[in-house]
Structures are given as C-alpha cells and as structure tokens.
Write an enzyme that holds these catalytic residues in place. Structure first.
Site, PDB file in Angstrom:
ATOM      1  N   LYS A   8      76.030  49.001 -31.469  1.00  0.00           N
ATOM      2  CA  LYS A   8      76.486  47.667 -31.887  1.00  0.00           C
ATOM      3  C   LYS A   8      75.259  46.780 -31.999  1.00  0.00           C
ATOM      4  O   LYS A   8      74.234  47.026 -31.330  1.00  0.00           O
ATOM      5  CB  LYS A   8      77.472  47.063 -30.897  1.00  0.00           C
ATOM      6  N   PRO A  94      67.845  54.510 -28.853  1.00  0.00           N
ATOM      7  CA  PRO A  94      66.939  54.168 -27.749  1.00  0.00           C
ATOM      8  C   PRO A  94      67.664  53.411 -26.636  1.00  0.00           C
ATOM      9  O   PRO A  94      68.613  52.670 -26.900  1.00  0.00           O
ATOM     10  CB  PRO A  94      65.870  53.284 -28.404  1.00  0.00           C
ATOM     11  N   GLY A  96      67.740  50.717 -23.242  1.00  0.00           N
ATOM     12  CA  GLY A  96      67.120  49.428 -22.926  1.00  0.00           C
ATOM     13  C   GLY A  96      66.811  48.661 -24.185  1.00  0.00           C
ATOM     14  O   GLY A  96      65.827  47.933 -24.280  1.00  0.00           O
ATOM     15  N   GLY A  98      69.446  46.957 -26.037  1.00  0.00           N
ATOM     16  CA  GLY A  98      70.467  45.956 -26.376  1.00  0.00           C
ATOM     17  C   GLY A  98      71.387  46.437 -27.478  1.00  0.00           C
ATOM     18  O   GLY A  98      72.095  45.656 -28.113  1.00  0.00           O
ATOM     19  N   LEU A  99      71.401  47.762 -27.683  1.00  0.00           N
ATOM     20  CA  LEU A  99      72.226  48.344 -28.749  1.00  0.00           C
ATOM     21  C   LEU A  99      73.476  49.024 -28.192  1.00  0.00           C
ATOM     22  O   LEU A  99      74.291  49.561 -28.945  1.00  0.00           O
ATOM     23  CB  LEU A  99      71.398  49.359 -29.553  1.00  0.00           C
ATOM     24  N   GLY A 101      73.838  51.753 -26.411  1.00  0.00           N
ATOM     25  CA  GLY A 101      73.894  53.216 -26.594  1.00  0.00           C
ATOM     26  C   GLY A 101      74.657  53.933 -25.495  1.00  0.00           C
ATOM     27  O   GLY A 101      75.518  54.774 -25.773  1.00  0.00           O
ATOM     28  N   SER A 103      76.800  52.648 -23.371  1.00  0.00           N
ATOM     29  CA  SER A 103      78.199  52.201 -23.373  1.00  0.00           C
ATOM     30  C   SER A 103      78.992  52.926 -24.455  1.00  0.00           C
ATOM     31  O   SER A 103      80.154  53.292 -24.264  1.00  0.00           O
ATOM     32  CB  SER A 103      78.276  50.696 -23.650  1.00  0.00           C
ATOM     33  N   SER A 104      78.357  53.126 -25.598  1.00  0.00           N
ATOM     34  CA  SER A 104      79.024  53.800 -26.705  1.00  0.00           C
ATOM     35  C   SER A 104      79.318  55.258 -26.352  1.00  0.00           C
ATOM     36  O   SER A 104      80.425  55.763 -26.581  1.00  0.00           O
ATOM     37  CB  SER A 104      78.141  53.714 -27.957  1.00  0.00           C
ATOM     38  N   ASP A 136      79.947  46.194 -22.085  1.00  0.00           N
ATOM     39  CA  ASP A 136      79.924  46.431 -23.533  1.00  0.00           C
ATOM     40  C   ASP A 136      80.874  47.526 -23.984  1.00  0.00           C
ATOM     41  O   ASP A 136      81.142  47.689 -25.170  1.00  0.00           O
ATOM     42  CB  ASP A 136      78.526  46.925 -23.948  1.00  0.00           C
TER      43      ASP A 136
HETATM   44  C1  LIG Z   1      73.940  41.686 -23.170  1.00  0.00           C
HETATM   45  C2  LIG Z   1      75.051  42.502 -23.771  1.00  0.00           C
HETATM   46  O1  LIG Z   1      74.534  43.698 -24.356  1.00  0.00           O
HETATM   47  C3  LIG Z   1      75.718  41.704 -24.893  1.00  0.00           C
HETATM   48  O2  LIG Z   1      76.498  42.515 -25.712  1.00  0.00           O
HETATM   49  C4  LIG Z   1      76.079  42.888 -22.725  1.00  0.00           C
HETATM   50  O3  LIG Z   1      76.653  41.733 -22.150  1.00  0.00           O
HETATM   51  C5  LIG Z   1      75.544  43.807 -21.659  1.00  0.00           C
HETATM   52  O4  LIG Z   1      76.583  44.649 -21.300  1.00  0.00           O
HETATM   53  P1  LIG Z   1      76.327  46.017 -20.480  1.00  0.00           P
HETATM   54  O5  LIG Z   1      74.963  46.545 -20.761  1.00  0.00           O
HETATM   55  O6  LIG Z   1      77.508  46.900 -20.725  1.00  0.00           O
HETATM   56  O7  LIG Z   1      76.331  45.446 -19.034  1.00  0.00           O
HETATM   57  P2  LIG Z   1      76.697  46.179 -17.657  1.00  0.00           P
HETATM   58  O8  LIG Z   1      76.049  47.514 -17.618  1.00  0.00           O
HETATM   59  O9  LIG Z   1      78.165  46.072 -17.423  1.00  0.00           O
HETATM   60  O10 LIG Z   1      75.988  45.179 -16.629  1.00  0.00           O
HETATM   61  C6  LIG Z   1      74.602  45.176 -16.343  1.00  0.00           C
HETATM   62  C7  LIG Z   1      74.306  43.908 -15.555  1.00  0.00           C
HETATM   63  O11 LIG Z   1      74.259  42.778 -16.462  1.00  0.00           O
HETATM   64  C8  LIG Z   1      74.861  41.631 -15.877  1.00  0.00           C
HETATM   65  N1  LIG Z   1      75.962  41.178 -16.746  1.00  0.00           N
HETATM   66  C9  LIG Z   1      76.484  41.988 -17.707  1.00  0.00           C
HETATM   67  C10 LIG Z   1      77.468  41.531 -18.581  1.00  0.00           C
HETATM   68  C11 LIG Z   1      77.932  40.208 -18.410  1.00  0.00           C
HETATM   69  N2  LIG Z   1      78.880  39.702 -19.215  1.00  0.00           N
HETATM   70  N3  LIG Z   1      77.412  39.415 -17.435  1.00  0.00           N
HETATM   71  C12 LIG Z   1      76.430  39.872 -16.606  1.00  0.00           C
HETATM   72  O12 LIG Z   1      75.963  39.130 -15.743  1.00  0.00           O
HETATM   73  C13 LIG Z   1      75.301  42.029 -14.484  1.00  0.00           C
HETATM   74  O13 LIG Z   1      74.272  41.651 -13.601  1.00  0.00           O
HETATM   75  C14 LIG Z   1      75.376  43.536 -14.548  1.00  0.00           C
HETATM   76  O14 LIG Z   1      75.107  44.129 -13.301  1.00  0.00           O
HETATM   77  N1  LIG Z   2      74.485  58.224 -22.064  1.00  0.00           N
HETATM   78  C1  LIG Z   2      73.516  57.316 -21.791  1.00  0.00           C
HETATM   79  N2  LIG Z   2      72.688  56.897 -22.771  1.00  0.00           N
HETATM   80  C2  LIG Z   2      71.732  55.982 -22.507  1.00  0.00           C
HETATM   81  N3  LIG Z   2      71.508  55.439 -21.304  1.00  0.00           N
HETATM   82  C3  LIG Z   2      72.310  55.810 -20.294  1.00  0.00           C
HETATM   83  C4  LIG Z   2      73.345  56.764 -20.498  1.00  0.00           C
HETATM   84  N4  LIG Z   2      73.964  56.938 -19.331  1.00  0.00           N
HETATM   85  C5  LIG Z   2      73.358  56.138 -18.436  1.00  0.00           C
HETATM   86  N5  LIG Z   2      72.360  55.452 -18.988  1.00  0.00           N
HETATM   87  C6  LIG Z   2      71.497  54.454 -18.293  1.00  0.00           C
HETATM   88  O1  LIG Z   2      71.868  53.155 -18.786  1.00  0.00           O
HETATM   89  C7  LIG Z   2      70.715  52.355 -18.984  1.00  0.00           C
HETATM   90  C8  LIG Z   2      70.953  51.440 -20.208  1.00  0.00           C
HETATM   91  O2  LIG Z   2      71.119  52.231 -21.327  1.00  0.00           O
HETATM   92  P1  LIG Z   2      71.704  51.713 -22.736  1.00  0.00           P
HETATM   93  O3  LIG Z   2      71.324  52.712 -23.766  1.00  0.00           O
HETATM   94  O4  LIG Z   2      73.158  51.406 -22.620  1.00  0.00           O
HETATM   95  O5  LIG Z   2      70.836  50.399 -22.891  1.00  0.00           O
HETATM   96  P2  LIG Z   2      71.017  49.095 -23.664  1.00  0.00           P
HETATM   97  O6  LIG Z   2      70.691  49.331 -25.091  1.00  0.00           O
HETATM   98  O7  LIG Z   2      70.216  48.081 -22.938  1.00  0.00           O
HETATM   99  O8  LIG Z   2      72.550  48.739 -23.575  1.00  0.00           O
HETATM  100  P3  LIG Z   2      73.273  47.347 -23.517  1.00  0.00           P
HETATM  101  O9  LIG Z   2      73.250  46.774 -24.884  1.00  0.00           O
HETATM  102  O10 LIG Z   2      74.660  47.794 -23.092  1.00  0.00           O
HETATM  103  O11 LIG Z   2      72.560  46.502 -22.498  1.00  0.00           O
HETATM  104  C9  LIG Z   2      69.548  53.318 -19.162  1.00  0.00           C
HETATM  105  O12 LIG Z   2      68.438  52.867 -18.452  1.00  0.00           O
HETATM  106  C10 LIG Z   2      70.031  54.639 -18.588  1.00  0.00           C
HETATM  107  O13 LIG Z   2      69.382  54.975 -17.387  1.00  0.00           O
END
Ligand SMILES: C[C@](O)(CO)[C@H](O)COP(=O)(O)OP(=O)(O)OC[C@H]1O[C@@H](n2ccc(N)nc2=O)[C@H](O)[C@@H]1O
Ligand SMILES: Nc1ncnc2c1ncn2[C@@H]1O[C@H](COP(=O)(O)OP(=O)(O)OP(=O)(O)O)[C@@H](O)[C@H]1O
Length: 276
Positions: A8, A94, A96, A98-99, A101, A103-104, A136
């Site tokens: 996303k 990738p 970390g 913000g895409l 990945g 969660s998907s 997400d």
């Molecule tokens: C920044 C976004 O990517 C925007 O789409 C999302 O809100 C992030 O969602 P996400 O990666 O699925 O987040 P989670 O893995 O559930 O949470 C990671 C950490 O981000 C913080 N968190 C997350 C989502 C939210 N609405 N409020 C928060 O404060 C919390 O400290 C949580 O422990």
């Molecule tokens: N299947 C997976 N793919 C990627 N990362 C994973 C997975 N399962 C657990 N993780 C952990 O989740 C962390 C965040 O990965 P993700 O790819 O969701 O990052 P993101 O792009 O920052 O996502 P978001 O937009 O939700 O913040 C990684 O540091 C990794 O250790």
C-alpha cells in the site's frame, strides 16, 4: 495454493490524536500498488511440526516465529485446528519502508488459509483477525483504495481513481522504526483534512495532501527529503513519503516517460502503472 501480497501507499497521513492505549488515531487513504511478494502454502506430510517457513529473496530480521505469516497461521490454527503446513515466502517488498509488506503477507496468509481449507470466515471477521496482527493489516483484506480512520482499521469509501497514473517508489538504505516515528509526532487536526484534500485534482495535492511523519523524519534522514525533491524535479505531479518511511513515491501523468535515475547502490527502486 499461492497468493501475491502487494503493498500500500498512503495518500495523506494525518496523525490526529494519541489514544489512552498508546496507539494513535489517524486519517489516510490506503492505495494498493502491484509491488508483490509471493506466498505459497501446502499441507505438510510432516506431522511432527506445525509449520515450516522457507524464506527466499530479501532477508527479514527475526526468527520464523516472529514472521507475520507464521503469526497469522498460528492465529487461525488456534481457532480452526489446521493441518501442519509448509510456507514459502518470496520477499520482493523492502521492510521498514512504510509499504506495509509484512502486514500484507499476514493478511494474505489469513485469506489463503480461509480459501485453501474452506473455513468460511467472512471478510468482516478476517479484518478483525488481521487487526490483531498489525494496524495496517486489516486494509489488505479488502485491498482496494479506501479512506481509513481509527488506528487505520475503520474504513469508508474513497471516491478516487488513479487508473493509468505511473508510479515510482524509491527506498534508500535507511530503516525507520514505525514505533519510534510515532513517538516523535505531535498529533493535531490537519489544516486540510485528508478526506477533503483527496477530492481535489492531483495537481493540487502537493500543497494540501500531507504526510505528518515527513516533518520529523526528514530532518533525521535528509536523504529521504532529497529523494522527494528529486521526484518533483523529474516531473512528478505529486510526491510523498509513504507511512512512516523510509520509502518515497512519485505519481506521474499517464503516458509520461519515467526517468532513468542513478540513485546509487543500496537504493531500492520500483516503477509501475496504477490500475485501480
Ligand atoms: C504508519 C502506517 O504505516 C500508516 O499506514 C501505520 O499506521 C503503521 O501500521 P503498522 O506498521 O501495522 O503498525 P503496528 O505494527 O501495528 O505498530 C507498530 C507501532 O507503531 C505505533 N502505532 C501504530 C499504528 C497506530 N495507529 N498508532 C501507533 O502508535 C505503536 O507504537 C506500535 O507499537
Ligand atoms: N513477512 C514479513 N515481511 C516483512 N517484515 C516482517 C514480516 N514478518 C515480520 N516482519 C517484521 O516486521 C518489521 C516491519 O516490516 P514491514 O515490511 O511491515 O515494514 P514497513 O514497510 O515499515 O510496514 P508498515 O508500513 O506496516 O510500517 C520488519 O522489521 C520485520 O522484522
């Protein structure tokens, strides 16, 4: 059975308030883009262990038990007593970035298990399960352009189409922790609410459709802001960081010839056409 979990991007991201549970309420439009992992499940002949995770492509930190696809499987196994499975996960997305990945992958695992084992779980219930795995995650059950509020799991229709627009996504070799990014935010009501800004022509988004994380993430990692500037310089109609970073996307007009840019080593680059 195989599925292709996509990413996303966030079109606007307002962090409006901190909640008593520590999470934050936000407003955003989630938009799916066809940068995909591949996820396959098969029933395992090996009854000794519940799951085996075979991981390919880009590396992810952590043990198999930390992987969100495994967490999704264990969640469904608790409810439905599933057979043991072999999981193959090929990472192109990738981390970390913000895409979304991870969660998907988790949301697609829930959908795969539901389909493969004919569990009959409704879309609404899958969203409830997904939301327990990550904020997400619920979006990827519906996986279509949508306006989101709450912690990102309360949805209403977003009337917009970017069909035919071209997209470039750039992720420098910088890891932004989502948790840390939220801790640096000062929540506030936006001057231009996302729901209204998104209704305006894409040409106007530059000044009105804001990702609140940019203000704190860019000073910490100037390279991310520089990439955004470069995308505008190269002709993007709109450019923004996605989620809490570190990736930046640029939207280009349909038919525009996307530039060839040498971003240097260690920089991930994706080019595609939007189809929603
Ligand atoms: C920044 C976004 O990517 C925007 O789409 C999302 O809100 C992030 O969602 P996400 O990666 O699925 O987040 P989670 O893995 O559930 O949470 C990671 C950490 O981000 C913080 N968190 C997350 C989502 C939210 N609405 N409020 C928060 O404060 C919390 O400290 C949580 O422990
Ligand atoms: N299947 C997976 N793919 C990627 N990362 C994973 C997975 N399962 C657990 N993780 C952990 O989740 C962390 C965040 O990965 P993700 O790819 O969701 O990052 P993101 O792009 O920052 O996502 P978001 O937009 O939700 O913040 C990684 O540091 C990794 O250790």
């Amino acid at each position: 059975m195989i599925a292709f979990p996509n990413i996303k991007i966030n079109l606007g991201l307002s962090i409006t308030e901190k909640r008593p549970d520590g999470y934050h309420n936000l407003e955003t439009v989630f938009y799916p883009v066809a940068l995909e992992d591949a996820l396959e499940i098969r029933t395992s002949p090996n009854a000794d262990r519940k799951f085996t995770l075979h991981q390919h492509g880009m590396e992810i930190a952590g043990n198999p038990e930390d992987n969100l696809v495994v967490k999704a499987y264990l969640l469904m196994d608790k409810e439905f007593h599933l057979p043991p499975i072999e999981i193959h996960l090929y990472k192109h997305i990738p981390s970390g970035a913000g895409l979304g990945g991870g969660s998907s992958d988790a949301a697609f695992m829930l959908k795969l298990l539901n389909d493969h084992y004919q569990l009959g779980v409704s879309e609404e219930q899958l969203e409830v399960y997904a939301a327990t795995l990550g904020a997400d995650c619920a979006f990827f059950i519906k996986n279509r352009p949508i306006f989101a509020e709450g912690i990102g799991n309360i949805f209403s229709p977003a009337e917009l189409s970017l069909n035919g627009y071209q997209i470039m996504i750039i992720k420098p070799n910088v890891f932004v922790s989502t948790r840390e990014a939220f801790s640096n935010i000062h929540p506030h009501r936006p001057k231009y609410p996302v729901r209204e800004a998104i209704q305006r022509p894409v040409q106007e988004w530059k000044d009105t459709l804001i990702n609140d994380f940019e203000a704190s993430v860019f000073p910490q990692h100037p390279v991310i802001g520089e990439i955004k500037e470069e995308l505008y310089h190269q002709g993007a109609i709109y450019a923004s960081m996605s989620g809490s970073g570190s990736s930046v996307f640029g939207l280009f007009a349909p038919g525009f010839v996307l530039p060839e840019i040498d971003w240097g080593t260690d920089v991930f680059c994706f080019k595609g056409t939007l189809n929603k």
